[in-house]
Design an enzyme around this catalytic site. Structure first.
Site, mmCIF file in Angstrom:
data_model
loop_
_atom_site.group_PDB
_atom_site.id
_atom_site.type_symbol
_atom_site.label_atom_id
_atom_site.label_comp_id
_atom_site.label_asym_id
_atom_site.label_seq_id
_atom_site.Cartn_x
_atom_site.Cartn_y
_atom_site.Cartn_z
ATOM 1 N N PRO A 2 -2.617 0.677 -11.980
ATOM 2 C CA PRO A 2 -2.543 0.594 -13.451
ATOM 3 C C PRO A 2 -3.516 -0.459 -13.976
ATOM 4 O O PRO A 2 -3.517 -1.595 -13.522
ATOM 5 C CB PRO A 2 -1.098 0.158 -13.718
ATOM 6 C CG PRO A 2 -0.367 0.392 -12.438
ATOM 7 C CD PRO A 2 -1.382 0.280 -11.337
ATOM 8 N N GLU A 3 -4.376 -0.038 -14.899
ATOM 9 C CA GLU A 3 -5.323 -0.954 -15.533
ATOM 10 C C GLU A 3 -4.818 -1.279 -16.937
ATOM 11 O O GLU A 3 -3.800 -0.746 -17.370
ATOM 12 C CB GLU A 3 -6.706 -0.291 -15.604
ATOM 13 C CG GLU A 3 -7.316 0.038 -14.246
ATOM 14 C CD GLU A 3 -7.882 -1.189 -13.553
ATOM 15 O OE1 GLU A 3 -7.892 -2.291 -14.161
ATOM 16 O OE2 GLU A 3 -8.317 -1.060 -12.402
ATOM 17 N N HIS A 90 12.401 3.698 -4.200
ATOM 18 C CA HIS A 90 11.482 2.717 -4.790
ATOM 19 C C HIS A 90 11.796 2.365 -6.251
ATOM 20 O O HIS A 90 10.991 1.721 -6.901
ATOM 21 C CB HIS A 90 10.007 3.151 -4.685
ATOM 22 C CG HIS A 90 9.603 3.594 -3.318
ATOM 23 N ND1 HIS A 90 9.698 2.769 -2.216
ATOM 24 C CD2 HIS A 90 9.108 4.779 -2.864
ATOM 25 C CE1 HIS A 90 9.282 3.429 -1.136
ATOM 26 N NE2 HIS A 90 8.929 4.646 -1.508
ATOM 27 N N ARG A 109 4.752 0.339 -3.397
ATOM 28 C CA ARG A 109 4.088 -0.644 -2.529
ATOM 29 C C ARG A 109 4.574 -2.072 -2.760
ATOM 30 O O ARG A 109 4.217 -2.982 -2.015
ATOM 31 C CB ARG A 109 2.560 -0.543 -2.709
ATOM 32 C CG ARG A 109 2.063 0.830 -2.231
ATOM 33 C CD ARG A 109 0.582 0.987 -2.399
ATOM 34 N NE ARG A 109 -0.173 0.061 -1.552
ATOM 35 C CZ ARG A 109 -1.494 0.019 -1.523
ATOM 36 N NH1 ARG A 109 -2.195 0.823 -2.278
ATOM 37 N NH2 ARG A 109 -2.107 -0.849 -0.749
ATOM 38 N N ARG A 151 -24.924 -19.029 -14.465
ATOM 39 C CA ARG A 151 -24.091 -18.359 -13.458
ATOM 40 C C ARG A 151 -24.920 -17.328 -12.714
ATOM 41 O O ARG A 151 -25.380 -16.353 -13.285
ATOM 42 C CB ARG A 151 -22.882 -17.680 -14.134
ATOM 43 C CG ARG A 151 -21.955 -18.647 -14.879
ATOM 44 C CD ARG A 151 -21.159 -19.532 -13.941
ATOM 45 N NE ARG A 151 -20.279 -18.793 -13.058
ATOM 46 C CZ ARG A 151 -19.031 -18.446 -13.389
ATOM 47 N NH1 ARG A 151 -18.527 -18.737 -14.570
ATOM 48 N NH2 ARG A 151 -18.289 -17.792 -12.511
#
Ligand SMILES: [Zn+2]
Length: 270
Positions: A2-3, A90, A109, A151
């Site tokens: 999931p983003e 789960h 997971r 950077r």
């Protein structure tokens, strides 16, 4: 995984079922998540949910005593269902709501988390170091230009660093760099002010578009058997190695950058 857009879609999906409702009971079937679920989450019992927020990829269920901090990890999802529905394998945590429904946290997971922030305590360390929200005005060209100076790090790795800006996952980093015409491996310090401005714009566009598309699946999200509503997306470069660029017909290249698969067009991005 999931983003940010999926997490925001989840937030919008559960919010109307929780806000102004009382959490009657919390049932923990398996508290061994990424970090153990603390006993302090019991403070949710009997509390009225005032709002459901989001910070980066953390969902925040707010009650007067504090906030439950929920992360979906690699495989987690939340769904609203009837408490009489059979628990699935789960389903680790269940919140019973006075509306007669319940919220279930599902995570095969178990890389997700369900933690507690008491009101008045110092901000939880997971939240304390987060950079600005990508869709807020705090994430702007000036900030990115400053953050990129001196950077040497690849620009893709820099925008995926949650201390700089939160919620720009691998797919969205690749897609926004393509739209901005910037090579993912380019040293951050070499970006011009104009490129920083363009990149901020495309990051916002890619995320906002995904959230909008996710919104169309909200109905499915609530009623489905736990599919959190990942949406089919029209990707320009991500996952398209060996295929031709939709802009110029060059072959899309895949490289590993910062241990993540990275996709770009050698012609359109420099
Ligand atoms: Zn191209």
């Amino acid at each position: 995984m999931p983003e940010l857009p999926e997490v925001e879609t989840t937030r919008k999906g559960i919010e109307p079922h929780l806000v102004n409702n009382v959490i009657i009971e919390i049932r923990i079937y398996n508290g061994s998540l990424r970090w153990p679920v603390p006993a302090s989450v019991n403070a949710l019992e009997g509390a009225v949910v005032s709002s459901v927020g989001r910070r980066g990829k953390y969902l925040l269920i707010n009650v007067s005593a504090g906030t439950a901090i929920v992360h979906l990890g690699m495989s987690g999802s939340l769904r609203i269902c009837d408490p009489k529905d059979d628990l699935r394998k789960h389903d680790h945590i269940e919140l019973l709501i006075n509306s007669g429904k319940c919220l279930r946290f599902h995570d095969p997971r178990r890389f997700g988390c369900f933690l507690w922030q008491a009101t008045g305590e110092p901000l939880h360390k997971l939240l304390a170091k987060l950079g600005p929200e990508p869709l807020s005005d705090n994430f702007n060209a000036e900030l990115l230009f400053k953050a990129t100076r001196k950077r040497q790090v690849a620009i893709k790795n820099l925008i995926m660093n949650s201390a700089i800006v939160v919620g720009v996952g691998n797919i969205y980093a690749s897609e926004s760099l393509f739209m901005a015409g910037i090579r993912p491996s380019k040293a951050a310090k070499r970006l011009t002010q104009k490129e920083c401005s363009k990149l901020v714009e495309t990051i916002k566009l890619v995320l906002q578009r995904s959230i909008t598309q996710g919104g169309t699946t909200l109905r499915d999200f609530v009623n489905s058997d736990g599919n959190p509503g990942y949406f089919a997306q029209s990707l320009q470069v991500y996952g398209r190695e060996g295929e031709s660029c939709r802009e110029c017909d060059s072959v899309i290249i895949q490289k590993v950058l910062g241990q993540r698969s990275t996709f770009y067009c050698p012609q359109c991005q420099s």
